[in-house]
Design an enzyme around this catalytic site. Structure first.
Site, mmCIF file in Angstrom:
data_model
loop_
_atom_site.group_PDB
_atom_site.id
_atom_site.type_symbol
_atom_site.label_atom_id
_atom_site.label_comp_id
_atom_site.label_asym_id
_atom_site.label_seq_id
_atom_site.Cartn_x
_atom_site.Cartn_y
_atom_site.Cartn_z
ATOM 1 N NE ARG A 112 -8.842 7.487 -9.241
ATOM 2 C CZ ARG A 112 -8.690 7.806 -10.344
ATOM 3 N NH1 ARG A 112 -9.597 7.632 -11.311
ATOM 4 N NH2 ARG A 112 -7.679 9.239 -10.600
ATOM 5 C CE LYS A 150 -9.809 3.139 -14.297
ATOM 6 N NZ LYS A 150 -8.021 2.706 -14.291
#
Length: 408
Positions: free
Chosen positions: A254, A220
């Site tokens: 995740r 991210k």
């Protein structure tokens, strides 16, 4: 109480190794092009992820990237359902479906999905609560208020998750069915990387909910902010962040990169200390770690304490030890006397007690409330004690992320 639950046959909790959730990305609009999976190869990709250590697989057919091109619900279903059909009975993993829409969740659960992962935390469509409740399935809920991931800072994340949990309970979802996601990532323009740094740094605060915690941080933007690298180049940064999240209490990571993350998760889990809990018959004693008075107040309200009562008591729940250096002996003795009068204590050099030295360092021990009252008392003292009072306030505010006015 420690987290100790069963999610679709998998043991998840503080006493178990953390799990890896592999991302099966069926959306070409994704921010990370290298993660997109062709539907025809989804079964092979899924099997490789399971071989690499994934126990959960998360299928997503709609990109949640804020710059992605929107698609219809029909297209989302067209991408998703054939892959669910291919995976059913052919892969040894718990299957999660990443969607915000109840009609898609309904179809996915009928086709063999085990979990719904709603990044809107049931806020995009409250009908999702009814679907999850009717199927009795677990659900990942991401911290959200009006739109996915919009809370800024950990205080706002905790407040949002508390509201989601309350709404889920009202809607008939069993308390043990929720998995919490604190919404790491640039979900809105206002959500700058500094908020993700805070979330990861304060991740252990989420333990106050006593529910499984999921960290979705793979590749991210906050990682790119530090490294100056594109999503394709953020593997090592993602692994570092995953290790920190597991060490601070994450139960599920995740990720796009399953084998690498599995190794990191195993090592970080081995290094993580276990929550102290003792059980005997119907009794249980456990250590509940709280970092802020707000979190303590939340824990009290979960027990059934009133909001007013919890606000009165929450300042007593945080214990700190402050080191104050280079005080005069007189200043040190005043601080010790005033802290003792408020139920705390202070340690200083033996020679300072007998006035055989002119200066000393002091360790001051007490609750947040005791420090608040000490600082107020020092405001009216002579010498440099009013300055010391301000320094105590600022030091505690920095440590607990409290607003400065809390100790005024």
């Amino acid at each position: 109480m420690v987290v100790d639950t069963d999610i679709c046959g998998l043991k998840v909790g503080d006493q178990y190794p953390a799990h890896v959730m592999g991302i099966i990305n069926l959306s070409p609009e994704s921010f990370y092009e290298g993660s997109v999976t062709n539907p025809e190869s989804a079964l092979d990709v899924s099997r490789k992820m399971v071989e690499g250590g994934a126990t959960f697989l998360d299928l997503g057919a709609r990109s949640t990237w804020r710059f992605s091109k929107p698609i219809s619900k029909e297209e989302e279903l067209d991408r998703l359902l054939p892959v669910l059909d291919a995976l059913e009975g052919n892969v040894d993993a718990v299957i999660s479906v990443d969607t915000m829409f109840p009609e898609i969740a309904e179809e996915a659960l009928k086709r063999g999905a085990d979990i719904i992962n709603d990044v809107s935390g049931f806020t995009a469509d409250p009908g999702m609560i009814e679907v999850v409740a009717d199927h009795g399935c677990p659900a990942v809920v991401m911290a959200s208020d009006k739109i996915p991931g919009d809370p800024l800072g950990m205080d706002a994340i905790i407040e949002a998750l508390g509201s989601i949990i309350e709404a889920a309970g009202t809607g008939g979802i069993e308390p043990g069915r929720l998995i919490l996601d604190p919404a790491i990532g640039r979900w809105t323009d206002e959500k700058l990387p500094m908020y993700d740094f805070e979330t990861l740094d304060d991740f252990e605060r989420l333990k106050i909910f006593e529910k499984p915690l999921l960290a979705a941080l793979s590749r991210k933007s906050f990682i790119g902010e530090v490294l100056g690298k594109t999503a394709n180049e953020r593997l090592y940064g993602s692994l570092a962040a995953a290790a920190i999240a597991v060490h601070k209490g994450a139960h599920i990571i995740r990720t796009h990169d399953v084998p690498e993350t599995s190794d990191v998760v195993k090592l970080a889990g081995a290094l993580r200390s276990r929550t102290s809990v003792v059980k005997e018959g119907r009794y249980e004693v456990s250590v509940l770690e709280v970092k802020t008075p707000q979190d303590a107040g939340l824990a009290m309200r979960k027990l059934g304490a009133t909001r007013v009562g919890s606000q009165v008591m929450q300042g007593k729940s945080i214990h700190l030890t402050l080191k104050i250096r280079n005080l005069t002996t007189t200043e040190a003795l005043i601080i010790k006397q005033e802290m003792l009068a408020r139920g705390g204590d202070a340690a200083l050099a033996r020679d300072a007690v007998s006035h055989e030295t002119e200066s000393t360092d002091v360790l001051v021990i007490g609750t947040l409330l005791q420090f608040e009252r000490l600082a107020r008392k020092l405001d009216g003292q002579a010498r440099s004690l009013p300055l010391i009072a301000e320094m105590i306030r600022e030091c505690i505010a920095n440590r607990t992320n409290l607003e400065y006015r809390y100790l005024r």
